[in-house]
Design an enzyme around this catalytic site. Structure first.
Site, PDB file in Angstrom:
ATOM      1  N   HIS A 160       1.086  -1.304   0.144  1.00 47.58           N
ATOM      2  CA  HIS A 160      -0.133   0.341  -0.388  1.00 47.58           C
ATOM      3  C   HIS A 160       0.828   1.301  -0.058  1.00 47.58           C
ATOM      4  O   HIS A 160       0.531   2.535  -0.847  1.00 47.58           O
ATOM      5  CB  HIS A 160      -0.924   0.135   1.428  1.00 47.58           C
TER       6      HIS A 160
ATOM      7  N   LYS B 207     -15.658  -7.911   4.207  1.00 46.21           N
ATOM      8  CA  LYS B 207     -14.490  -8.211   5.021  1.00 46.21           C
ATOM      9  C   LYS B 207     -15.108  -8.107   6.647  1.00 46.21           C
ATOM     10  O   LYS B 207     -15.769  -6.649   6.842  1.00 46.21           O
ATOM     11  CB  LYS B 207     -13.193  -7.800   4.624  1.00 46.21           C
TER      12      LYS B 207
ATOM     13  N   ARG C  77      -1.972  -6.155  -7.909  1.00 46.37           N
ATOM     14  CA  ARG C  77      -1.672  -7.129  -8.262  1.00 46.37           C
ATOM     15  C   ARG C  77      -1.364  -8.012  -9.284  1.00 46.37           C
ATOM     16  O   ARG C  77      -1.879  -7.739 -10.528  1.00 46.37           O
ATOM     17  CB  ARG C  77      -1.350  -7.942  -6.860  1.00 46.37           C
TER      18      ARG C  77
ATOM     19  N   SER D 252      -2.726  -8.135   3.128  1.00 47.26           N
ATOM     20  CA  SER D 252      -3.079  -7.852   4.452  1.00 47.26           C
ATOM     21  C   SER D 252      -3.358  -9.069   5.075  1.00 47.26           C
ATOM     22  O   SER D 252      -3.089  -9.073   6.463  1.00 47.26           O
ATOM     23  CB  SER D 252      -4.206  -6.486   4.703  1.00 47.26           C
TER      24      SER D 252
HETATM   25  O1  PNS Z   1      -9.478  -2.629   0.589  1.00 42.21           O
HETATM   26  P1  PNS Z   1     -10.291  -3.648  -0.131  1.00 42.21           P
HETATM   27  O2  PNS Z   1     -11.021  -4.362   0.905  1.00 42.21           O
HETATM   28  O3  PNS Z   1     -10.185  -4.059  -1.386  1.00 42.21           O
HETATM   29  O4  PNS Z   1     -10.806  -2.161  -0.114  1.00 42.21           O
HETATM   30  C1  PNS Z   1     -12.275  -2.507  -1.118  1.00 42.21           C
HETATM   31  C2  PNS Z   1     -13.090  -1.164  -0.643  1.00 42.21           C
HETATM   32  C3  PNS Z   1     -12.952  -0.693   0.572  1.00 42.21           C
HETATM   33  C4  PNS Z   1     -12.455   0.250  -1.562  1.00 42.21           C
HETATM   34  C5  PNS Z   1     -14.483  -1.198  -1.211  1.00 42.21           C
HETATM   35  O5  PNS Z   1     -15.018  -2.315  -0.504  1.00 42.21           O
HETATM   36  C6  PNS Z   1     -16.069   0.607  -1.751  1.00 42.21           C
HETATM   37  O6  PNS Z   1     -14.643   1.178  -2.040  1.00 42.21           O
HETATM   38  N1  PNS Z   1     -16.116   0.591  -0.113  1.00 42.21           N
HETATM   39  C7  PNS Z   1     -16.591   1.386  -0.003  1.00 42.21           C
HETATM   40  C8  PNS Z   1     -18.599   1.122   0.113  1.00 42.21           C
HETATM   41  C9  PNS Z   1     -18.440   1.109  -1.762  1.00 42.21           C
HETATM   42  O7  PNS Z   1     -18.406   2.103  -2.299  1.00 42.21           O
HETATM   43  N2  PNS Z   1     -18.912   0.266  -2.023  1.00 42.21           N
HETATM   44  C10 PNS Z   1     -19.259  -0.030  -3.927  1.00 42.21           C
HETATM   45  C11 PNS Z   1     -17.839  -0.252  -4.588  1.00 42.21           C
HETATM   46  S1  PNS Z   1     -17.928  -0.819  -5.913  1.00 42.21           S
END
Ligand code: PNS
Length: 162
Positions: free
Chosen positions: A19, A43, A92, A130
């Site tokens: 990150h 998650k 990745r 993570s």
């Molecule tokens: O590190 P991650 O868990 O892969 O990140 C995912 C994240 C947090 C970026 C995604 O779940 C997100 O954008 N969450 C906010 C809610 C939202 O807008 N969801 C729709 C995404 S299409």
């Protein structure tokens, strides 16, 4: 002067060297980078939002144009609110692609004025995540090559406790 703002969203549970590399590279491409600790409903996080933010603060303190924020809502709404032009994500292996592509398309549908920008991960971070860090730390393994030195003890202490 127009300022180009990018949002770098993620769970960061915890933040890894992968990150940090992406934050650094994004900070060279944009005037301001907002690292956004976001809720991923799929998650169950190990670290509280405050713990995650504190760790990110410590590892980005030397990056002048990087700030941190937290979101419990839709990413697209946030991006629009702060007038960002880009959502930056590290990419990745092939396995990330489908999921990231789906989110990029959904976010574009919700707010077409921002582009999702994928930065290819450094080869040494290709298999870093993570969840891998957490598993290794939980069983007392060495996570020195996965997370910044400043937060090494915090992570190990916290995860071996539980
Ligand atoms: O590190 P991650 O868990 O892969 O990140 C995912 C994240 C947090 C970026 C995604 O779940 C997100 O954008 N969450 C906010 C809610 C939202 O807008 N969801 C729709 C995404 S299409």
């Amino acid at each position: 002067m127009m300022r180009r703002i990018a949002v770098c969203p993620g769970s960061f549970d915890p933040v890894t060297l992968g990150h940090v590399d992406i934050f650094k590279r994004a900070s060279k491409m944009f005037d301001k980078v907002i690292v956004l600790v976001s809720v991923n409903p799929t998650k169950k996080p190990s670290f509280s939002p405050v713990e995650r933010i504190t760790m990110i603060e410590r590892v980005t303190s030397h990056m002048d144009n990087v700030v941190i924020d937290i979101l419990d809502g839709l990413l697209a709404d946030y991006v629009q609110r702060v007038n960002a032009c880009a959502i930056v994500k590290g990419l990745r292996a092939v396995s990330d692609f489908e999921y990231e592509f789906q989110m990029a398309l959904a976010n574009r549908k919700l707010y077409p004025d921002a582009e999702t920008v994928f930065i290819p991960t450094a080869s040494e971070n290709m298999y870093l995540s993570s969840s891998v860090v957490k598993q290794i730390a939980m069983f007392g393994g060495d996570i020195r090559s996965f997370v910044p030195a400043e937060i090494l003890d915090d992570i190990s202490k916290r995860l071996t406790q539980n």
